[in-house]
Scaffold this active site. Structure first.
Site, short mmCIF file in Angstrom:
data_model
loop_
_atom_site.label_atom_id
_atom_site.label_comp_id
_atom_site.label_asym_id
_atom_site.label_seq_id
_atom_site.Cartn_x
_atom_site.Cartn_y
_atom_site.Cartn_z
N LYS A 135 8.44 5.70 -1.83
CA LYS A 135 7.35 5.47 -2.77
C LYS A 135 6.06 5.30 -1.97
O LYS A 135 6.08 4.74 -0.85
CB LYS A 135 7.66 4.20 -3.58
CG LYS A 135 6.68 3.90 -4.71
CD LYS A 135 7.16 2.70 -5.54
CE LYS A 135 6.22 2.37 -6.69
NZ LYS A 135 6.75 1.26 -7.53
N SER A 182 7.20 1.99 -12.58
CA SER A 182 6.16 2.65 -11.83
C SER A 182 6.67 3.57 -10.72
O SER A 182 5.90 4.37 -10.20
CB SER A 182 5.25 1.59 -11.18
OG SER A 182 5.96 0.84 -10.21
N SER A 234 10.49 -1.56 -12.23
CA SER A 234 9.98 -0.25 -11.83
C SER A 234 10.95 0.71 -11.20
O SER A 234 10.62 1.88 -11.04
CB SER A 234 8.79 -0.42 -10.90
OG SER A 234 7.63 -0.60 -11.66
N1 GLN Z 1 6.26 -1.99 -15.82
C1 GLN Z 1 6.03 -3.25 -15.21
C2 GLN Z 1 4.54 -3.44 -15.01
O1 GLN Z 1 3.83 -2.59 -15.41
C3 GLN Z 1 6.78 -3.35 -13.92
C4 GLN Z 1 6.08 -2.75 -12.77
C5 GLN Z 1 6.88 -2.83 -11.50
O2 GLN Z 1 8.04 -3.22 -11.51
N2 GLN Z 1 6.23 -2.52 -10.40
O3 GLN Z 1 4.11 -4.42 -14.50
#
Ligand code: GLN
Length: 484
Positions: free
Chosen positions: A76, A151, A175
């Site tokens: 990532k 994400s 994410s």
């Molecule tokens: N979808 C969650 C957020 O927007 C989790 C993001 C993540 O785990 N990095 O904060």
């Protein structure tokens, strides 16, 4: 070709039927074929990739054998991989090149893994769809009109679309698990501390964890084992009990296993097609002797508010370091203050700005007690719910998301609707628990994941249970409908 099998490739490498360079080139070719549609990657460095592949081949030729030697991997783009850019899905870090390797990257590379690309992501890991990247949205290989989930959109799509058999994402509130569920791959959020955060761009430090992604629990274990364990460079890092069982992962004996089914997670909001897949998956576990037990996690209704208050507060603080002075972009203007304002205004996207504002508000004088402090208390109550439940059951099984992958643009103008997709994934993150998603079937042709949540440091056990499930089911082997 769907997710490629890491274990099959490793056997081919060990037998001399495959070379690391051949595999790396095959991955680069596959990326070239599908990136125009999927947009899962931010950076490819064939020079670094081929050098690493040749080094792995030399080690193989000397008779060296290890679980990740010669295996292509994707990172990532919030992880430092030395000499490659770290974009974080943002314009504000444009031009910044990693001066060192993150600990997880360093350990994978030392084990002989071959880095093939960096993966697209929601800006600074904030998002649930993969649409909040400054480099355009990633698309779902199962239906390019739909989001892959975020994400860690690109890391998940890389595995799902067969770009590489193993990838690293990060999971702050879901994410790797949400996109894993939307794209039919296996993804783990380890117990907080099991993987070092050194060299990982911080989003919300009390929640951030690196999340390994693969086509199966067995393949995931191979990469996880070379990264897990304490790191002097991350004071929150921990030893993983049972880490030695990750080599040659064996399926758990499910007879007598008590699986808690939290009442609050199986309510009427679940899409019926998703529900049917989950019921069938639970029946497959029961067929091997596991016993489903209803439990209650009564503070679940407060989870989204708690997560978004705590995470935005930490985000506001962590993202203050992107000021035009230290990393990447600088928009020149009159005074120092003007320069910082211009850089942050032009460099951050809408969602990053929204969260910085929310977090700054939560932490400001007069609101701190009413919001931030209250959220910390709610976090303790949510954690206690889990502690109580684990007094009666060994693991919990829940949906990952109430629905399957949604269409691009569907939730983009409604942040609240987007945040609600995280309802079932933020709770284990708040409680610092390990949780994984594994493929559990299809609803109207789209993948559905089942989440397993364990007590602290039960990471290996979760993978053994997922492995037992995957020995008895074939969902994880079904490839997305991409042309080969
Ligand atoms: N979808 C969650 C957020 O927007 C989790 C993001 C993540 O785990 N990095 O904060």
């Amino acid at each position: 070709m769907g997710p490629c099998s890491l274990n099959t490739w490793r056997e081919g490498l060990a037998a001399g039927d495959l070379s690391a360079e051949f595999l790396a080139r095959a991955c680069l070719d596959r990326m070239a074929r599908h990136e125009g549609t999927l947009n899962a990657l931010t950076c490819r460095r064939p020079d670094l990739t081929l050098a690493a592949a040749r080094a792995a081949d030399a080690r193989l030729a000397r008779g060296e054998r290890s679980p990740m030697l010669g295996i292509p991997v994707v990172f990532k783009d919030n992880l430092n991989w030395r000499d490659a850019p770290v974009s974080n899905g943002s314009r504000i870090t444009e031009g910044y090149v990693a001066p060192y390797d993150a600990t997880v990257v360093r350990r994978l590379l030392a084990a002989g893994a071959v880095p093939v690309a960096k993966a697209n992501m929601d800006e600074f890991a904030m998002g649930s769809s993969g649409e909040h990247s400054a480099f355009g949205p990633t698309r779902n290989p199962w239906d390019p009109a739909r989001v892959p989930g975020g994400s860690s959109s690109g890391s998940i799509v890389a595995v799902s679309a067969g770009y590489a058999p193993f990838a690293l994402g990060t999971d702050t509130g879901g994410s790797v698990r949400l996109p894993g569920s939307f794209c039919n791959v296996t993804a783990l959020r380890p117990t907080y501390g099991v993987l070092s955060r050194y060299g990982v761009t911080a989003m919300a430090s009390s929640l951030d964890q690196v999340g390994p992604v693969a086509g199966s629990a067995e393949d995931l274990a191979a990469g996880f084992q070379v990264m897990a364990g304490p790191d002097p460079l991350d004071a929150t890092s921990l030893a993983l009990p049972g880490a030695e069982r990750l080599a040659g992962l064996r399926p758990a004996a499910l007879k007598g296993l008590r699986i808690g089914l939290p009442r609050e997670y199986f309510g009427p909001g679940i899409d019926p097609g998703v529900r049917a897949c989950l019921d069938e998956a639970l029946a497959a576990l029961a067929a091997q002797g596991a016993e489903g037990v209803e439990v209650s996690l009564p503070h679940t209704p407060y989870a989204i508010d708690t997560y978004y208050l705590i995470s935005t507060s930490e985000v506001a603080s962590n993202l203050s370091r992107f000021d035009g002075v230290r990393y990447g972009r600088r928009d020149a203007a009159g005074t120092l203050q003007d320069m910082m304002e211009a850089t942050r205004d032009a460099g951050f996207g809408t969602e990053a700005k929204r969260r910085i504002l929310l977090g700054t508000f939560c932490l400001s004088k007069g609101y701190y007690d009413a919001f931030y402090l209250k959220a910390l208390k709610a976090r303790t109550l949510i954690t206690r719910d889990f502690t109580r439940a684990f007094g009666h059951v060994d693991v919990l099984a829940t949906p990952v998301c109430p629905h399957t992958a949604f269409r691009l643009g569907e939730k983009l103008d409604d942040p609240m609707a987007m945040y609600l997709a995280d309802l079932f994934t933020v709770t284990p993150a708040l409680a610092a628990l390990p949780a994984l998603t594994m493929p559990a079937g299809f609803s109207a042709g789209l993948p559905v994941g089942l989440q397993l949540i364990g007590p602290p440091l039960a990471d290996v056990r979760l993978l053994e249970i997922a492995h037992a499930f995957q020995q008895a089911t074939r969902h994880h082997l079904v490839p997305p409908p991409l042309e080969s």
